[in-house]
Enzyme design. Structure first.
Site, PDB file in Angstrom:
ATOM      1  N   CYS A 102       0.841  -1.197   0.000  1.00 22.12           N
ATOM      2  CA  CYS A 102       0.000   0.000   0.000  1.00 22.12           C
ATOM      3  C   CYS A 102       0.881   1.255   0.000  1.00 22.12           C
ATOM      4  CB  CYS A 102      -0.922   0.017   1.213  1.00 22.12           C
ATOM      5  SG  CYS A 102      -1.961   1.501   1.284  1.00 22.12           S
ATOM      6  N   ASN A 204       0.320  -8.096 -10.891  1.00 22.34           N
ATOM      7  CA  ASN A 204      -0.720  -7.092 -10.642  1.00 22.34           C
ATOM      8  C   ASN A 204      -0.272  -5.753 -11.229  1.00 22.34           C
ATOM      9  OD1 ASN A 204      -1.671  -5.156  -7.782  1.00 22.34           O
ATOM     10  ND2 ASN A 204      -3.036  -5.777  -9.407  1.00 22.34           N
ATOM     11  N   GLY A 205      -1.229  -5.054 -11.836  1.00 21.50           N
ATOM     12  CA  GLY A 205      -0.948  -3.717 -12.345  1.00 21.50           C
ATOM     13  C   GLY A 205      -1.394  -3.530 -13.782  1.00 21.50           C
ATOM     14  N   ARG A 229      -8.290  -1.864  -9.841  1.00 22.88           N
ATOM     15  CA  ARG A 229      -9.140  -0.716 -10.172  1.00 22.88           C
ATOM     16  C   ARG A 229     -10.019  -0.942 -11.401  1.00 22.88           C
ATOM     17  NH1 ARG A 229      -4.743   3.733 -10.622  1.00 22.88           N
ATOM     18  NH2 ARG A 229      -3.500   1.882 -11.145  1.00 22.88           N
TER      19      ARG A 229
END
Length: 340
Positions: A102, A204-205, A229
């Site tokens: 995070c 991830n991304g 997202r």
């Protein structure tokens, strides 16, 4: 691909942990849409140790969403270990995930989350202590490094593996990047292709399309991917990706919206979003359920074709009751039909 004794099959797609997003209602919907595993909002270890109600509520899971992972974070070893034991006892998750990724200031700025990337020795010590303290499979989610000059993930991945974690998720950005720029998957691929790595690597991304999902699997060789997202207002992205990667498995996925609509038509998608609202309201309460859901609606690509969408978006974000919110959504449905 396996994590512990959990078998995921080929091309698994996971729902990423996101604060104020992946509540139980949203997790259930994404699971129904084909997510192979769903993750809770991240939970502060210190708050769990103090038995703060809001944090304890985040440990609520149900059998319909399994396999489910609970993610925790903290900056000191002892509270994180104690929190891990609390999670294991109260939630009985299939996976316990440690958040070392995070980037937001209130977390990373205090040395937790991605802040741990500035102190890899402490990160490793914390990980080893948690693995030793619980029986549930422990995994880690982190980033490439603190900034462009300190991309430490290749070496760090080996050290975390030596602690006994069962899988590693890598977000392809540094903490300094936050969520800007493009995710760099080359280092994710470097970790996966390191011959000394034996555990599953989850990438991830910036996975926003089925084509990109396929590319990440085929080009970088990851064992699973995690979508974050891109799920906002689009929980059916899991079905879209499955249709690209595992078309034979698509028929086996369920959905809260049982209707005569063609799969993934505009009408179907709007009904899915309404089901998401109702699930959150039933699982939490009307006020907080709407609060969690309306940001998804405002971000959904379904409504982007509406003229003067800004006004509709503002109305959605201001809605306080199910009746009011559904009225706005039905008006949007009619406007979209007028454009066909």
């Amino acid at each position: 691909m396996k994590i512990g004794n959990i078998e995921f099959g080929a091309y698994p797609v996971f729902l990423a942990p996101m604060e104020d997003v992946t509540d139980i209602g949203f997790r259930l919907l994404c699971k129904q849409m084909g997510a192979a595993m769903v993750y809770s909002e991240f939970v502060a270890a210190d708050a769990l140790v103090r038995m703060v109600n809001r944090s304890i509520e985040k440990l609520t899971v149900c059998d319909e969403e399994r396999p489910v992972a609970i993610q925790i974070y903290g900056k000191e070893v002892e509270p994180v270990v104690e929190a891990a034991r609390i999670v294991e006892e109260k939630a009985c998750p299939d996976v316990l995930d440690l958040n070392f990724g995070c980037p937001v200031k209130r977390v990373a700025g205090k040395g937790a989350g991605a802040g741990m990337l500035q102190n890899p020795d402490k990160m490793v010590a914390m990980t080893r202590a948690v693995v030793d303290a619980v029986k549930v499979p422990v995994t880690v989610k982190t980033r490439l490094g603190w900034d462009a000059d300190h991309k430490i993930i290749v070496e760090l991945a080996e050290r975390l593996q030596d602690c006994g974690i069962r899988a590693l998720t890598i977000h392809g950005r540094t903490r300094a990047q936050m969520y800007t720029g493009e995710a760099d998957w080359t280092l994710i691929g470097a970790v996966k292709n390191n011959p000394r790595m034996r555990i599953p690597i989850i990438g991830n991304g910036d996975i926003t399309t089925p084509a990109r999902a396929r590319e990440c699997f085929e080009r970088y060789g990851v064992d699973a991917i995690m979508v974050g997202r891109a799920t906002f207002g689009r929980p059916w992205i899991f079905r879209e990706i499955m249709a690209e990667l595992n078309p034979n498995d698509l028929a086996g996925t369920a959905c809260y919206v049982e209707s005569h609509y063609p799969v993934m038509s505009t009408d179907w998608k709007i009904d899915v979003l309404k089901a998401q609202v109702l699930t959150s309201v039933r699982r939490i309460d009307e006020y907080r359920g709407i609060l969690h859901s309306r940001r998804h609606l405002a971000a959904s690509p379904v409504f982007k074709g509406i003229p003067n969408f800004r006004d509709t978006r503002i109305a959605m974000l201001r809605a306080e009751t199910v009746e009011e919110l559904f009225g706005i959504m039905e008006q949007a449905r009619e406007m979209l039909k007028g454009l066909e």
